[in-house]
Design a protein around this motif. Structure first.
Motif, PDB file in Angstrom:
ATOM      1  N   SER A 211       0.835  -1.194   0.000  1.00  0.00           N
ATOM      2  CA  SER A 211       0.000   0.000   0.000  1.00  0.00           C
ATOM      3  C   SER A 211       0.878   1.255   0.000  1.00  0.00           C
ATOM      4  O   SER A 211       0.362   2.359  -0.047  1.00  0.00           O
ATOM      5  N   THR A 212       2.208   1.069   0.043  1.00  0.00           N
ATOM      6  CA  THR A 212       3.229   2.142   0.121  1.00  0.00           C
ATOM      7  C   THR A 212       3.096   2.980   1.391  1.00  0.00           C
ATOM      8  O   THR A 212       3.629   4.085   1.443  1.00  0.00           O
ATOM      9  N   ILE A 213       2.408   2.450   2.415  1.00  0.00           N
ATOM     10  CA  ILE A 213       2.384   3.164   3.693  1.00  0.00           C
ATOM     11  C   ILE A 213       3.771   3.081   4.329  1.00  0.00           C
ATOM     12  O   ILE A 213       4.351   4.090   4.716  1.00  0.00           O
ATOM     13  N   PHE A 251      -6.615  -0.261  -5.756  1.00  0.00           N
ATOM     14  CA  PHE A 251      -6.991   0.968  -5.059  1.00  0.00           C
ATOM     15  C   PHE A 251      -7.726   1.925  -6.001  1.00  0.00           C
ATOM     16  O   PHE A 251      -8.703   2.558  -5.614  1.00  0.00           O
TER      17      PHE A 251
ATOM     18  N   VAL B 106      -4.294   6.737   5.714  1.00  0.00           N
ATOM     19  CA  VAL B 106      -5.095   6.853   4.479  1.00  0.00           C
ATOM     20  C   VAL B 106      -4.342   7.599   3.381  1.00  0.00           C
ATOM     21  O   VAL B 106      -4.545   7.342   2.198  1.00  0.00           O
ATOM     22  N   THR B 107      -3.439   8.535   3.756  1.00  0.00           N
ATOM     23  CA  THR B 107      -2.652   9.240   2.741  1.00  0.00           C
ATOM     24  C   THR B 107      -1.444   8.421   2.306  1.00  0.00           C
ATOM     25  O   THR B 107      -0.724   8.825   1.410  1.00  0.00           O
ATOM     26  N   THR B 108      -1.209   7.259   2.960  1.00  0.00           N
ATOM     27  CA  THR B 108      -0.040   6.385   2.742  1.00  0.00           C
ATOM     28  C   THR B 108       1.286   7.087   3.049  1.00  0.00           C
ATOM     29  O   THR B 108       2.325   6.651   2.573  1.00  0.00           O
ATOM     30  N   ALA B 129      -6.845   0.732   6.141  1.00  0.00           N
ATOM     31  CA  ALA B 129      -6.154   1.226   4.938  1.00  0.00           C
ATOM     32  C   ALA B 129      -6.845   0.743   3.669  1.00  0.00           C
ATOM     33  O   ALA B 129      -6.933   1.468   2.686  1.00  0.00           O
ATOM     34  N   VAL B 133      -7.548   4.144   1.935  1.00  0.00           N
ATOM     35  CA  VAL B 133      -6.696   4.646   0.860  1.00  0.00           C
ATOM     36  C   VAL B 133      -7.519   5.000  -0.387  1.00  0.00           C
ATOM     37  O   VAL B 133      -7.352   6.091  -0.935  1.00  0.00           O
ATOM     38  N   ASN B 136      -9.422   8.167   0.343  1.00  0.00           N
ATOM     39  CA  ASN B 136      -8.542   9.326   0.253  1.00  0.00           C
ATOM     40  C   ASN B 136      -8.276   9.694  -1.205  1.00  0.00           C
ATOM     41  O   ASN B 136      -8.269  10.874  -1.566  1.00  0.00           O
ATOM     42  N   LEU B 137      -8.088   8.666  -2.058  1.00  0.00           N
ATOM     43  CA  LEU B 137      -7.877   8.917  -3.492  1.00  0.00           C
ATOM     44  C   LEU B 137      -9.094   9.606  -4.092  1.00  0.00           C
ATOM     45  O   LEU B 137      -8.962  10.587  -4.838  1.00  0.00           O
ATOM     46  N   THR B 212       4.620  11.707  -0.053  1.00  0.00           N
ATOM     47  CA  THR B 212       4.098  10.543   0.683  1.00  0.00           C
ATOM     48  C   THR B 212       5.176   9.508   0.966  1.00  0.00           C
ATOM     49  O   THR B 212       4.860   8.351   1.234  1.00  0.00           O
TER      50      THR B 212
END
Ligand SMILES: [K+]
Ligand SMILES: [K+]
Lengths: 275, 275
Positions: A211-213, A251, B106-108, B129, B133, B136-137, B212
């Motif tokens: 998820s690139t978190i 996503f 949520v913004t990663t 998430a 996510v 948020n997108l 991010t």
């Protein structure tokens, strides 16, 4: 602005999205606090106990000296020095680790277990990301297109006019299931085996990475006491690249569905009722 | 696959992109290693010296006891406990921090200075998430569309047929400059003032956040010894939301330019020469 008239009242869907977003953040804040606060208090009490025990066992130490030492260790940690063991520890910035770090920058995963501490390193990192992130996007886009080209015959078959909607849903379900197995369910087995994590921890790492978190609380291939075969790191790199491309698609699909659900895409600017 | 015939030889642009991507990672690995390795060695030597000094000053301590204590501190740190001070430290998981944490999920961005340590927290985080996510997108997309709607008159003026290419370039330059000032150049002044960082550190934090990447080596509003006014956190949140929308546009523009430059978008599937 998109509106819908329900029982004589206009609903502003953009407002619903904004309020929903805010509500989602508030909900998350409450649940995370509920789940984590008690465990944190427990860990903290336990740590204070160990500190006290240490002071009792070594009577030449006073509280102030101990606090000072804690600060020295934390400063070292923040500068990226592993405080354990002696100075013969392998460097965090050998080539293989630097390569891995560069990968976490361009993919925006940014675990942060490694981060540049010099001014020159930070300046370079900004410029490196400025060009590297778009390059990575272009690369993933191209990868997505490549995958898509192979999927076109399947898609044509699925989207043939007259094909039942149930078949389209099934195809989507297949895409989601196959990807989930290949990128989310199977890799944690390898990671947990090699790193000594539980399967749950491996799955958590897998999801937080793709998820690139990238919290950096779990990172593969970083235990200095373990000998990793190079095959393992290479496989992990391939997994990240393809997994990122897949999860980004999922996503985007999710965001699309949400916008459609909120009717934001149903009204085109020309046809939407303006308030 | 896209090809171009140059002096009788076909160039595979996808291959160029893949090789360029690999080369970029290798280049980054080399430069980061060059910039960071020496500083790391210095920090490490200094830390070992401080450890030795500590052992000499407190003779009741042996090396083993010290190493054991280092381990206890690191374990506390990894569980999210601040090892400094006593147990009256404010919790990391109060509502305001939890809200901030939910935002980083949520913004990663995922700074990772806070991360769930309980199994329940980790499970919830994955599901949070999974839906957050895309939400948020969708939110950022809608924000982008909203901004775009206000830009349309300007765009119509810019893209009027017969308008010189130089005007279009100027408009793009204006969009980039205004955004850079508003989201990248001005905020670090406030952050560095409040957090006691240099302007360079503030800028580094700003860029690492909006891209991010979120290493978590610099995070605003986390010093337990500082009293932050709530206005500061709210402003930071607004800055993140709008800045993310802007930088995502810039990164997509960059990826687009790169793909166009590599001619990947010039050949449509039907017209491309297939190898
Ligand atoms: K991240
Ligand atoms: K991160």
């Amino acid at each position: 602005m998109s509106h819908l008239v329900v029982r004589g009242r206009r609903i502003n869907w953009t407002l619903v999205l904004v309020l929903g977003y805010l509500f989602y953040l508030l909900l998350g804040a409450m649940v995370f606090q509920l789940l984590e606060k008690q465990a944190e208090a427990q860990s903290r009490d336990q740590f204070q106990l160990e500190k006290l025990k240490f002071l009792q066992n070594y009577t030449c130490l006073d509280k102030q000296a101990l606090e000072q030492f804690v600060q020295v260790i934390l400063e070292a940690w923040e500068k990226g020095v592993n405080p354990e063991g002696n100075s013969t520890n392998p460097s965090n910035w050998d080539f293989s680790n630097s390569f891995f770090f560069a990968g976490t920058v361009v993919t925006t995963i940014g675990y942060g277990n490694l981060a540049p501490s010099t001014v020159a390193g930070q300046v370079f990192c900004v410029f490196y990301a400025l060009f590297g992130v778009p390059l990575n996007l272009a690369f993933l886009n191209q990868l997505g297109k490549g995958l898509n080209a192979h999927l076109i015959p399947l898609e044509r078959w699925v989207h043939k006019p007259g094909r039942a909607r149930v078949v389209q849903t099934l195809a989507l379900a297949l895409f989601l299931t196959a990807g989930t197995l290949l990128f989310l369910v199977f890799p944690p087995m390898i990671f947990s085996y090699v790193e000594g994590w539980s399967y749950g921890e491996g799955f958590y790492f897998t999801f937080i990475t793709l998820s690139t978190i990238g919290f950096g609380d779990y990172v593969v291939g970083t235990d200095p006491n373990k000998h990793y075969i190079s095959m393992y790191r290479s496989l992990a790199a391939i997994w990240i690249v393809f997994g990122l491309a897949w999860l980004a698609l999922v996503f985007n699909l999710g965001a699309d569905l949400m916008e459609k659900f909120l009717q934001l895409k149903w009204h085109k600017p020309g046809t939407a009722e303006e308030a």
